[in-house]
Design a protein around this motif. Structure first.
Motif, PDB file in Angstrom:
ATOM      1  N   GLY A 167       0.806  -1.214   0.000  1.00 37.05           N
ATOM      2  CA  GLY A 167       0.000   0.000   0.000  1.00 37.05           C
ATOM      3  C   GLY A 167       0.835   1.257   0.000  1.00 37.05           C
ATOM      4  O   GLY A 167       0.465   2.259   0.617  1.00 37.05           O
ATOM      5  N   GLY A 213      -5.781  -6.013  -3.570  1.00 40.02           N
ATOM      6  CA  GLY A 213      -6.759  -6.798  -2.835  1.00 40.02           C
ATOM      7  C   GLY A 213      -6.060  -7.806  -1.939  1.00 40.02           C
ATOM      8  O   GLY A 213      -4.857  -7.733  -1.702  1.00 40.02           O
ATOM      9  N   ARG A 222     -11.370  -8.489  -1.879  1.00 40.75           N
ATOM     10  CA  ARG A 222     -11.258  -7.079  -1.515  1.00 40.75           C
ATOM     11  C   ARG A 222     -10.686  -6.947  -0.114  1.00 40.75           C
ATOM     12  O   ARG A 222     -10.923  -7.792   0.749  1.00 40.75           O
ATOM     13  N   LEU A 223      -9.927  -5.878   0.097  1.00 37.62           N
ATOM     14  CA  LEU A 223      -9.479  -5.578   1.447  1.00 37.62           C
ATOM     15  C   LEU A 223     -10.672  -5.140   2.285  1.00 37.62           C
ATOM     16  O   LEU A 223     -11.652  -4.605   1.766  1.00 37.62           O
ATOM     17  N   GLU A 225     -12.898  -2.898   4.835  1.00 34.52           N
ATOM     18  CA  GLU A 225     -13.131  -1.452   4.826  1.00 34.52           C
ATOM     19  C   GLU A 225     -12.172  -0.699   5.739  1.00 34.52           C
ATOM     20  O   GLU A 225     -11.799   0.441   5.459  1.00 34.52           O
ATOM     21  N   ASP A 227      -9.077  -1.502   6.454  1.00 37.71           N
ATOM     22  CA  ASP A 227      -7.666  -1.759   6.168  1.00 37.71           C
ATOM     23  C   ASP A 227      -6.976  -0.438   5.814  1.00 37.71           C
ATOM     24  O   ASP A 227      -7.416   0.270   4.903  1.00 37.71           O
ATOM     25  N   ARG A 229      -4.538   0.302   4.121  1.00 40.13           N
ATOM     26  CA  ARG A 229      -3.987   0.406   2.760  1.00 40.13           C
ATOM     27  C   ARG A 229      -5.014   0.904   1.746  1.00 40.13           C
ATOM     28  O   ARG A 229      -4.647   1.407   0.678  1.00 40.13           O
ATOM     29  N   ARG A 230      -6.277   0.763   2.060  1.00 39.03           N
ATOM     30  CA  ARG A 230      -7.320   1.074   1.081  1.00 39.03           C
ATOM     31  C   ARG A 230      -7.294   2.513   0.561  1.00 39.03           C
ATOM     32  O   ARG A 230      -7.496   2.739  -0.637  1.00 39.03           O
ATOM     33  N   SER A 233      -5.290   3.047  -2.688  1.00 31.76           N
ATOM     34  CA  SER A 233      -5.532   2.205  -3.860  1.00 31.76           C
ATOM     35  C   SER A 233      -5.674   3.013  -5.146  1.00 31.76           C
ATOM     36  O   SER A 233      -5.093   2.667  -6.180  1.00 31.76           O
TER      37      SER A 233
END
Length: 242
Positions: A167, A213, A222-223, A225, A227, A229-230, A233
């Motif tokens: 990420g 992901g 999917r990661l 919610e 996480d 790192r999102r 993205s």
């Protein structure tokens, strides 16, 4: 010849030392400086790793392939149980076993955030490795321990994939500027549950963006919610030209 099974079971053996013994049993002969560098990476001592790189001349091969494993069995996670990776990927994934040591369905955001917080130090090590001639498109293999889903392996993972998985837009940008292939196609074995028909690229097909992901359990999901790192993205996708 090292008894790899015994090394994996013996918690008194330091992880890096056991991994290096594992590599030596396969015929590898790392220099003392290379061994110290790998130990520093596995311990997430990036300051020491950078110092070793800068002071060891040609004694550290930036394209050395390290065959290692994570202590204990880290079930159902994005983290590899065993791996064969070049130094760039080892550096990029250092600390992942601590961040991903929980079930991927219930990730610990604080552990992932702590892993991501070392980005600056990792960038410094990666920059020196690239300066010393590390191949940014060198591939590796890793095998996950997915409990009832079996032990699927990823074939052809590159440092760019590891940077995406981390990420980190900064690391992704650094590798792309050094010539990393944003369209690199690699593969992921099916789990015992069968092919991943929901993978938008097709069952078993991976590209760097797949690592945005959760590549786990023989599928690309999917990661969660929460996480950390999102939020990065979209920026990473833009850097990859997607």
């Amino acid at each position: 010849r090292a008894d790899v099974g015994a090394l994996q079971r013996d918690r008194s053996v330091p992880l890096a030392s056991a991994s290096i013994a594992m590599a030596a049993s396969a015929g590898a002969r790392p220099s003392d400086a290379q061994t110290a560098f790998i130990e520093a990476l596995v311990a997430c001592d990036f300051k020491k790793a950078k110092q070793l790189l800068e002071s060891s001349g040609d004694a550290i091969n930036p394209n050395y392939v390290h065959r290692g494993f994570n202590s204990g069995r880290i079930h159902v996670t994005e983290c590899p149980y065993t791996y064969t990776h070049p130094m760039l990927t080892v550096a990029l994934q250092a600390g992942m076993d601590k961040a991903m040591s929980c079930n991927h369905l219930f990730p610990d955001p604080e552990k992932i955030k702590a892993w991501m917080s070392t980005e600056k130090e990792v960038c410094e090590v990666v920059a020196v490795l690239i300066q010393k001639g590390a191949d940014v498109n060198m591939t590796g293999k890793e095998t996950q321990d997915c409990e009832s889903a079996g032990s699927p392996s990823v074939h052809g993972k590159t440092p760019l994939c590891a940077a995406v998985q981390r990420g980190s837009p900064a690391l992704v940008r650094m590798l792309l500027e050094a010539g990393a292939d944003p369209n690199h196609v690699h593969s992921y074995e099916s789990s015992s549950w069968g092919p991943d028909d929901r993978n938008p690229l097709g069952p078993g097909v991976l590209k760097p963006e797949s690592w945005l992901g959760s590549v786990s359990n023989g599928s690309v999901g999917r990661l969660q919610e929460n996480d950390p790192r999102r939020p990065y993205s979209a920026e990473i996708l833009g850097l990859l030209g997607k």
